[in-house]
Design a protein around this motif. Structure first.
Motif, PDB file in Angstrom:
ATOM      1  N   THR A  44       0.819  -1.210   0.000  1.00 19.49           N
ATOM      2  CA  THR A  44       0.000   0.000   0.000  1.00 19.49           C
ATOM      3  C   THR A  44       0.854   1.261   0.000  1.00 19.49           C
ATOM      4  N   ASN A  45       2.179   1.084   0.099  1.00 20.13           N
ATOM      5  CA  ASN A  45       3.093   2.223   0.258  1.00 20.13           C
ATOM      6  C   ASN A  45       4.413   1.843  -0.382  1.00 20.13           C
ATOM      7  N   VAL A  46       4.777   2.483  -1.491  1.00 15.37           N
ATOM      8  CA  VAL A  46       6.043   2.170  -2.151  1.00 15.37           C
ATOM      9  C   VAL A  46       6.997   3.349  -2.032  1.00 15.37           C
ATOM     10  N   ARG A  47       8.286   3.044  -1.947  1.00 12.22           N
ATOM     11  CA  ARG A  47       9.315   4.042  -1.698  1.00 12.22           C
ATOM     12  C   ARG A  47      10.251   4.080  -2.899  1.00 12.22           C
ATOM     13  N   VAL A  48      10.084   5.075  -3.744  1.00 12.49           N
ATOM     14  CA  VAL A  48      10.815   5.122  -5.009  1.00 12.49           C
ATOM     15  C   VAL A  48      11.691   6.366  -5.038  1.00 12.49           C
TER      16      VAL A  48
END
Length: 241
Positions: free
Chosen positions: A223-227
């Motif tokens: 639900t939360n991606v870190r790009v």
């Protein structure tokens, strides 16, 4: 890409958001996963370019860089801290970033207790936090072991009145990309936490997926991606603090 190449950050950000939307559609979900644009080692100008496209959620890894950078940027940014946080730097972080929206890397009761005390002292609203889980079993990685995440989540919920347990986070393999088993492990941790604490899966976020694997992570429930580098370009680690 460099900060001087005007427009490249905005173009890359748009592409990532499109890929996130497509991955979410493939997963069959109705809600859009959150994109945290990781701006560590990147100049204020690069963050501002992404902000000017309408993006508002950014993440930093290093306390000193963070507290120097955040005041130079708009105060409606919803910052995430995604690096390892030493207890003795917690007050510096919370003092220096009043618009910190979420801390993703709580991995000990000591750190949770310290954060809880500081949030109370500062009179801030309860701070949402994720429990960081070491799903790859590497000694070089921070995070609780999978069989310990429920205890830490319970501690935060039951004894840290000024924190809000909001989810679980993992980093993954040595190249900072996860493998399916890491994602599956975090999902299993969520099932255990929900069962033990009487929570719904929708109440416990999964923060997994980075530049190399965020699409797969979304398809597997993130639900939360870190790009970071996919948006801002390769990092200059000589600036690490």
């Amino acid at each position: 890409m460099s900060a001087g190449n005007s427009g490249q950050v905005a173009t890359a950000l748009k592409s990532v958001l499109e890929k996130i939307a497509a991955a979410a559609q493939r997963s069959g979900r109705n809600t859009q996963p959150r994109l945290v644009a990781i701006s560590k080692t990147k100049p204020v100008e690069a963050v501002q370019e992404a902000y000017d496209t309408g993006h508002r959620i950014f993440g930093e890894n290093y306390v000193q860089e963070f507290v120097e950078k955040a005041p130079k940027l708009p105060d409606d940014i919803r910052w995430h801290f995604v690096g390892h946080l030493q207890s003795n730097k917690a007050k510096t972080l919370l003092d220096g970033v009043p618009n910190l929206a979420l801390l993703e890397t709580v991995d000990t009761q000591k750190l949770a207790n310290k954060l809880d005390s500081i949030v109370e002292q500062l009179g801030r609203p309860p701070l949402p936090v994720f429990v960081q889980v070491n799903t790859s079993g590497e000694e070089s990685k921070y995070g609780v072991q999978p069989n310990e995440c429920t205890a830490l989540a319970r501690h935060i919920r039951d004894t840290c009145a000024h924190l809000r347990f909001a989810g679980l986070m993992t980093i993954g393999q040595p190249d900072y990309s996860s493998r399916p088993e890491n994602f599956q492990c975090l999902e299993a941790c969520r099932e255990e936490v929900c069962k033990a604490l009487g929570l719904c899966a929708a109440d416990v976020e999964l923060s997994m997926g980075m530049s190399g694997d965020f699409e797969q992570a979304i398809e597997m429930g993130s639900t939360n991606v870190r790009v970071g580098s996919t948006i801002f370009g390769a990092r200059d680690y000589s600036k690490k603090q």
